[in-house]
Enzyme design. Structure first.
Site, mmCIF file in Angstrom:
data_model
loop_
_atom_site.group_PDB
_atom_site.id
_atom_site.type_symbol
_atom_site.label_atom_id
_atom_site.label_comp_id
_atom_site.label_asym_id
_atom_site.label_seq_id
_atom_site.Cartn_x
_atom_site.Cartn_y
_atom_site.Cartn_z
ATOM 1 N N ASP A 1 66.209 24.752 -39.152
ATOM 2 C CA ASP A 1 67.102 23.845 -38.434
ATOM 3 C C ASP A 1 67.877 22.850 -39.004
ATOM 4 O O ASP A 1 68.945 22.415 -38.838
ATOM 5 C CB ASP A 1 66.176 23.285 -37.374
ATOM 6 C CG ASP A 1 65.800 23.997 -36.005
ATOM 7 O OD1 ASP A 1 66.317 25.084 -35.855
ATOM 8 O OD2 ASP A 1 65.131 23.701 -35.219
ATOM 9 N N TYR B 1 75.325 19.191 -33.702
ATOM 10 C CA TYR B 1 74.011 19.791 -33.628
ATOM 11 C C TYR B 1 72.909 18.824 -34.132
ATOM 12 O O TYR B 1 71.832 18.492 -33.513
ATOM 13 C CB TYR B 1 73.983 20.948 -34.863
ATOM 14 C CG TYR B 1 72.602 21.599 -34.980
ATOM 15 C CD1 TYR B 1 72.292 22.744 -34.027
ATOM 16 C CD2 TYR B 1 71.608 20.971 -35.820
ATOM 17 C CE1 TYR B 1 71.133 23.355 -34.591
ATOM 18 C CE2 TYR B 1 70.365 21.512 -36.090
ATOM 19 C CZ TYR B 1 70.022 22.643 -35.307
ATOM 20 O OH TYR B 1 68.822 23.290 -35.445
ATOM 21 N N ASP C 1 63.938 30.692 -31.071
ATOM 22 C CA ASP C 1 65.298 31.252 -31.559
ATOM 23 C C ASP C 1 64.962 31.773 -33.025
ATOM 24 O O ASP C 1 65.551 32.306 -33.573
ATOM 25 C CB ASP C 1 66.303 29.973 -31.679
ATOM 26 C CG ASP C 1 65.865 28.805 -32.427
ATOM 27 O OD1 ASP C 1 64.659 28.295 -32.147
ATOM 28 O OD2 ASP C 1 66.802 28.061 -32.872
ATOM 29 N N HIS D 1 59.352 27.888 -38.749
ATOM 30 C CA HIS D 1 59.344 26.988 -37.631
ATOM 31 C C HIS D 1 59.118 27.965 -36.490
ATOM 32 O O HIS D 1 59.898 29.185 -36.448
ATOM 33 C CB HIS D 1 60.990 26.415 -37.570
ATOM 34 C CG HIS D 1 61.392 25.653 -36.253
ATOM 35 N ND1 HIS D 1 60.040 25.122 -35.507
ATOM 36 C CD2 HIS D 1 62.421 25.324 -35.660
ATOM 37 C CE1 HIS D 1 60.784 24.516 -34.328
ATOM 38 N NE2 HIS D 1 62.156 24.648 -34.638
ATOM 39 N N HIS E 1 70.758 28.284 -38.811
ATOM 40 C CA HIS E 1 71.736 28.470 -37.786
ATOM 41 C C HIS E 1 73.023 28.137 -38.661
ATOM 42 O O HIS E 1 73.181 27.001 -39.245
ATOM 43 C CB HIS E 1 71.921 27.219 -36.671
ATOM 44 C CG HIS E 1 70.525 27.332 -35.610
ATOM 45 N ND1 HIS E 1 70.293 28.419 -34.904
ATOM 46 C CD2 HIS E 1 69.362 26.702 -35.580
ATOM 47 C CE1 HIS E 1 69.274 28.249 -34.207
ATOM 48 N NE2 HIS E 1 68.873 27.216 -34.762
ATOM 49 N N GLU F 1 59.809 27.695 -32.981
ATOM 50 C CA GLU F 1 60.584 27.751 -31.789
ATOM 51 C C GLU F 1 61.387 29.287 -31.698
ATOM 52 O O GLU F 1 61.587 29.854 -32.650
ATOM 53 C CB GLU F 1 61.900 26.752 -31.975
ATOM 54 C CG GLU F 1 62.554 26.637 -30.493
ATOM 55 C CD GLU F 1 63.576 25.311 -30.378
ATOM 56 O OE1 GLU F 1 63.412 24.448 -31.334
ATOM 57 O OE2 GLU F 1 63.851 25.112 -29.266
ATOM 58 N N HIS G 1 69.032 25.767 -24.562
ATOM 59 C CA HIS G 1 68.331 24.796 -23.741
ATOM 60 C C HIS G 1 69.099 23.504 -23.362
ATOM 61 O O HIS G 1 68.670 22.494 -23.618
ATOM 62 C CB HIS G 1 67.127 24.606 -24.449
ATOM 63 C CG HIS G 1 66.893 24.183 -25.811
ATOM 64 N ND1 HIS G 1 67.502 23.110 -26.351
ATOM 65 C CD2 HIS G 1 66.131 24.450 -26.813
ATOM 66 C CE1 HIS G 1 67.292 22.900 -27.579
ATOM 67 N NE2 HIS G 1 66.400 23.606 -28.061
ATOM 68 N N HIS H 1 62.245 20.432 -36.868
ATOM 69 C CA HIS H 1 62.413 19.985 -35.623
ATOM 70 C C HIS H 1 61.227 19.626 -34.609
ATOM 71 O O HIS H 1 61.292 18.894 -33.419
ATOM 72 C CB HIS H 1 63.559 20.844 -35.068
ATOM 73 C CG HIS H 1 63.644 20.621 -33.429
ATOM 74 N ND1 HIS H 1 63.995 21.939 -32.586
ATOM 75 C CD2 HIS H 1 63.787 19.883 -32.452
ATOM 76 C CE1 HIS H 1 63.870 21.755 -31.352
ATOM 77 N NE2 HIS H 1 64.186 20.419 -31.450
HETATM 78 FE FE1 FEO Z 1 64.118 24.115 -33.414
HETATM 79 FE FE2 FEO Z 1 66.550 26.289 -34.050
HETATM 80 O O1 FEO Z 1 64.999 25.908 -33.438
#
Ligand code: FEO
Length: 392
Positions: free
Chosen positions: A163, A191, A82, A78, A222, A80, A24, A144
């Protein structure tokens, strides 16, 4: 081959996204990973999922350890996509699993995928017994998204941080001490700067909340897992969260026919002669996210643009809009550039810098192409600009 155990009976079932270069708008030169962990206890628990295109590969990782219908719980730290992209497929193939989620996360998941999940809603401090282990959930809103939480296993001394503490860094290695340390910390900083900067003020509170936990490992969603540089990454988060500055100046500019570039170079020379570190980025060949990684810890920022059609050059408009979204706050800033028959770029840049919350000082412009006197004036401008930002 069985997935790697990061601790006994805690399997790493993550997927590596080696090819992704745009997340993104964040340019991921080293790819990314979507991490998920499978705990094999009396009850079987999956922590987080992966981005949708990797769902089948993810299921195959899990199948090497257990049958999908044996999974009792799927923790969604979370929503999101991903991390939640495989939720709809998991809802089909794990008929006995409850999805553990915050109330906010439940709303978001239904909005994304429909009301198809068997949810168990948890709040801050709630626990879930798996057998030998009891998981504790701690909410970290806006780190996040509003739904974000982390999960702690006291038995394993692992914090599953989602995250937080992540890095966009695809590597065959899975632990912090198995990769090059400088690259790891650069990616962790990049990041933080691009994903968490706008919420940096919340970091201290979150660290205080987690401070009492006995942690041997931080397993983010991640990048690689922290086990050796734990103290260091926690200290860095404290410092990044507090907005510590390093005395450097970031200059980002673009140029049509070289005039603004000449000014950028002259200004950088003036700053360097004052003794401050200066970093120069030309936006026609630099991703915004790379500039952000440097601007994050810098003390000051200079934006340079030629005037195009009475306004700011598009690449600089994109960068400054991105910066405005991150609200970098207390840093000195100014605009510079060239113009032909009508100005406009400086005014546009100053508006965006002000909206970004930066402390905007008077900038420097010149007509058409800088001549010797104007190059000297730009050097002087850089020298004066750097006077009060050098790290004491
Ligand atoms: Fe806020 Fe890795 O997603």
């Amino acid at each position: 081959m069985l997935p790697q155990q990061i601790k006994k009976d805690v399997y790493d079932v993550s997927v590596q996204d080696w090819a992704v270069r745009d997340f993104h708008g964040y340019k991921t030169e080293r790819g990314a990973t979507y991490n998920s962990y499978l705990i094999m206890d009396k009850k079987i628990c999956l922590l987080d999922t992966v981005k949708a295109p990797f769902a089948e590969e993810f299921l195959n990782n899990i199948r090497k350890v257990t049958n999908l219908d044996k999974i009792d719980y799927i923790v969604i730290n979370h929503v999101e996509p991903d991390h939640s992209g495989a939720m709809p497929l998991l809802a089909k193939v794990c008929p006995n699993a409850k999805f553990i989620i915050t109330a906010q996360g439940k709303t978001e998941a239904i909005q994304h995928y429909g009301d198809i999940f068997d949810f168990m809603v948890v709040k801050d401090g709630d626990t879930l017994n798996l057998g030998k282990r009891t998981l504790t959930f701690a909410t970290i809103p806006m780190l996040h998204w509003p739904d974000s939480m982390v999960t702690y296993s006291a038995y394993d001394k692992i914090l599953f941080s989602n995250d937080a503490f992540g890095q966009h860094y695809a590597t065959g290695r899975r632990f912090d001490d198995e990769v090059e340390k400088d690259i790891l910390f650069y990616e962790a900083k990049k990041y933080f700067a691009n994903i968490l900067w706008i919420y940096a003020k919340l970091i201290g509170k979150a660290l205080t909340k987690l401070g009492g936990l006995d942690i041997e490992m931080i397993a983010p969603s991640h990048g690689v897992i922290w086990r050796t540089y734990l103290k260091e990454i926690l200290e860095r988060y404290q410092s990044w969260g507090s907005g510590e500055k390093d005395g450097s100046v970031v200059i980002a500019y673009d140029s049509m026919w070289g005039g603004t570039e000449m000014l950028a170079r002259a200004i950088s020379s003036g700053i360097a002669s004052r003794g401050a570190e200066v970093k120069l980025f030309k936006m026609s060949n630099t991703p915004n996210s790379t500039v952000i990684a440097e601007l994050f810890s810098a003390s000051a920022f200079l934006a340079g643009s030629p005037t195009l059609n009475n306004g700011i050059f598009p690449s600089m408009a994109a960068l400054l809009t991105y910066i405005k979204g991150l609200q970098p706050g207390d840093k000195k800033a100014a605009a510079f550039g060239t113009f032909g028959w009508a100005g406009g770029a400086k005014k546009d840049m100053e508006e965006l810098l002000t909206k970004a919350g930066l402390n905007v000082a008077e900038g420097y412009t010149c007509n058409w192409r800088p001549q010797t006197a104007e190059i000297e004036a730009a050097e002087k401008f850089g020298y004066e600009f750097a006077a009060d930002i050098i790290k004491k």
